[in-house]
Design an enzyme around this catalytic site. Sequence first.
Site, mmCIF file in Angstrom:
data_model
loop_
_atom_site.group_PDB
_atom_site.id
_atom_site.type_symbol
_atom_site.label_atom_id
_atom_site.label_comp_id
_atom_site.label_asym_id
_atom_site.label_seq_id
_atom_site.Cartn_x
_atom_site.Cartn_y
_atom_site.Cartn_z
ATOM 1 N N LYS A 201 0.350 25.670 69.290
ATOM 2 C CA LYS A 201 0.724 26.757 70.077
ATOM 3 C C LYS A 201 2.068 27.855 69.619
ATOM 4 O O LYS A 201 1.619 29.456 69.693
ATOM 5 C CB LYS A 201 2.005 26.097 71.440
ATOM 6 C CG LYS A 201 2.239 27.289 72.786
ATOM 7 C CD LYS A 201 1.875 26.184 73.590
ATOM 8 C CE LYS A 201 2.888 27.388 74.824
ATOM 9 N NZ LYS A 201 3.330 26.110 76.287
ATOM 10 N N GLU A 207 4.009 19.104 61.457
ATOM 11 C CA GLU A 207 3.130 18.034 60.626
ATOM 12 C C GLU A 207 1.861 19.013 60.250
ATOM 13 O O GLU A 207 1.355 19.039 59.518
ATOM 14 C CB GLU A 207 3.528 16.955 62.066
ATOM 15 C CG GLU A 207 3.984 16.521 61.929
ATOM 16 C CD GLU A 207 5.150 16.472 63.053
ATOM 17 O OE1 GLU A 207 5.516 15.287 63.676
ATOM 18 O OE2 GLU A 207 5.174 17.122 63.301
ATOM 19 N N GLY A 262 1.697 21.359 76.481
ATOM 20 C CA GLY A 262 0.539 21.582 74.941
ATOM 21 C C GLY A 262 0.142 20.563 75.796
ATOM 22 O O GLY A 262 -1.703 19.809 75.289
ATOM 23 N N ARG A 263 0.579 19.311 76.404
ATOM 24 C CA ARG A 263 -0.073 18.646 77.200
ATOM 25 C C ARG A 263 -1.467 18.245 77.838
ATOM 26 O O ARG A 263 -1.921 17.707 78.641
ATOM 27 C CB ARG A 263 0.713 17.026 77.573
ATOM 28 C CG ARG A 263 1.399 17.400 78.742
ATOM 29 C CD ARG A 263 3.200 16.911 78.611
ATOM 30 N NE ARG A 263 4.196 16.814 79.278
ATOM 31 C CZ ARG A 263 4.655 17.688 78.432
ATOM 32 N NH1 ARG A 263 5.202 17.995 77.835
ATOM 33 N NH2 ARG A 263 6.105 17.979 80.455
ATOM 34 N N GLU A 348 5.825 11.402 78.352
ATOM 35 C CA GLU A 348 6.658 13.333 78.095
ATOM 36 C C GLU A 348 7.085 13.715 79.873
ATOM 37 O O GLU A 348 7.490 14.643 78.630
ATOM 38 C CB GLU A 348 5.400 13.665 76.906
ATOM 39 C CG GLU A 348 6.200 14.751 76.227
ATOM 40 C CD GLU A 348 5.369 15.120 74.904
ATOM 41 O OE1 GLU A 348 5.579 14.482 73.925
ATOM 42 O OE2 GLU A 348 4.209 16.630 75.699
ATOM 43 N N HIS A 379 -8.965 -10.176 76.059
ATOM 44 C CA HIS A 379 -8.778 -11.187 74.822
ATOM 45 C C HIS A 379 -7.892 -11.295 74.716
ATOM 46 O O HIS A 379 -7.242 -12.023 73.230
ATOM 47 C CB HIS A 379 -10.068 -11.017 74.192
ATOM 48 C CG HIS A 379 -10.792 -11.501 74.691
ATOM 49 N ND1 HIS A 379 -11.873 -13.020 74.589
ATOM 50 C CD2 HIS A 379 -12.409 -11.032 75.101
ATOM 51 C CE1 HIS A 379 -12.733 -13.592 75.484
ATOM 52 N NE2 HIS A 379 -13.478 -12.073 75.420
ATOM 53 N N LYS A 507 13.236 16.401 65.801
ATOM 54 C CA LYS A 507 12.744 17.530 64.839
ATOM 55 C C LYS A 507 13.784 18.303 64.547
ATOM 56 O O LYS A 507 13.578 18.635 63.309
ATOM 57 C CB LYS A 507 11.953 18.053 65.790
ATOM 58 C CG LYS A 507 9.918 17.524 66.141
ATOM 59 C CD LYS A 507 9.584 19.129 66.898
ATOM 60 C CE LYS A 507 8.933 18.354 67.501
ATOM 61 N NZ LYS A 507 7.620 19.815 68.529
#
Length: 541
Positions: A201, A207, A262-263, A348, A379, A507
């Site tokens: 964005k 990263e 973003g999410r 978040e 399991h 960050k």
Amino acid sequence: MTKPTTTIAWAALRGHRTASGDMNMLNLFQQQPNRAAAFSVEAAGIALDYSKNLVTDETIALLMDLAKERGLSERIQAMMAGESINTTEKRQVLHTALRARSGSLPEHMGEVSAVLKKMEEFVAAVHRGQWRGFTGQKITDVVNIGIGGSDLGPMMVTQALTPYHQRDVQLHFVSNVDASDLTETLKRLKPETTLFIVASKTFTTTETLTNARSARHWLLDSAQDDAAVARHFVAVSANIEKVKNFGIDADNIFPMWDWVGGRYSLWSAIGLPIALACGMANFRALLEGAADMDEHFTSAPLDKNLPVLMGMLGVWYINFWDAESHAILPYDHYLGAFTKYIQQLDMESNGKSAYQQGGYLEHHTGPVIWGEPGTNGQHSFHQLLHQGTRFVPADFIVSLTSHNPLGDHHTQLFANCISQSRALMLGKNAAQAQAEFIAMGYSDSEAAALAHHKVMPGNRPSNTLLLEKLTPRTLGALIALYEHKVFVQSVIWGINAFDQWGVELGKQLCTEIYPALAGGQAIEVDGSTAALMQKFNAKQQ
């Protein structure tokens, strides 16, 4: 707005929790023969059975009183109307506008429609072989480079919609700055037939840009011509200038807006990998499913509203039963990344400790979200769900129809799913456990001594979400359901679900530590961090 803990409804719920004592689900089913029907709601292709919860009609009524006292209906309308409810960032919250029906929020529909049209043209060009690489060959592989919401959403949906994949393009996702992620992906690809989507964005995410630069070097090592970047890189971003400075052609930029978090962004051009993988018609069907849930959320009465019911049940368990986590258990192989996606969406959004109106919270908010697709989870960690000391409400998600009707696989899958929720409710008492040991050949005394090892308390709550089939439309509705559930809880708790300042601290510190590591310099930090930096620098020499 007042604190939730000072409301009349909160006090009433606290009193109800005390008075209800050891509420027992089996007794509730005996007392109310039609409980399953009474505690079920269906909308947008999803049926919610919440009858296996520690609630009565009175509980639900009190939870709805709390929702009303907290102004939930008004907050829903404010979000949908485009008010700037993200107060800390002074932004609108309009991910719903990305999938809105024609005529809704007209001030944004034009730009949303324009981006969808650009996506459609681009997807068609790639699928038809009209978009070609620097050697003139067709694109066969697309790599999405992003992180967080620019990775998890499109990656999860692309995996979930595997049965709808187009055969001529393969999608890959790179998010981790660990070079192994990019390196292992590129080992399988050819520069001349690979297209990269750089999704950020702000186009400042370290990263993502690190991976994008390395991908560009990989391409140019083969192409030996900077002009090749225009045929192999596109971007999704709100920062047009930074994208152009990176070297991506302006015509290859798909815009997004600051009113999309973003999410919550997979519905935007961030969803370009979904469209490339599944085709634009299926991407539009995904949007339609989300719009179906949006309409239900804004129009259904609170006590018949899927996101409201799920959100308020979560409040009930977190704030009145001391639940610390919530398990998401999809019984569908294609939903393998769904829980990971909900982790970001929920944690978040609601992992906050400050009231939106100021001050610090006096109550718990978002739970730890975890889980694994069934039957694998049975399991491993289901042991803790059944016999552990933790109180963990759970959501089971399963389809009535499989994309792969092989033998009796789906019947076994469905049977396992509903058996797990039933087992969580039933448990096993000491007499039953003792009888089982005797049947296994143990003596009466041995069985009596060992019985407690098989005892399971039961009475552990769960929701079951039934899909007719996992399709683009039902998946869109399912994602929107959880989006709105998270929003409901944020309103009750008085927090802002749409900022993420906690993400920023690491960050910020990295901007100090990385240059020092890269330059082999010493900086003023705590003793532990300094020692770790020293060990790293020693190995780089």
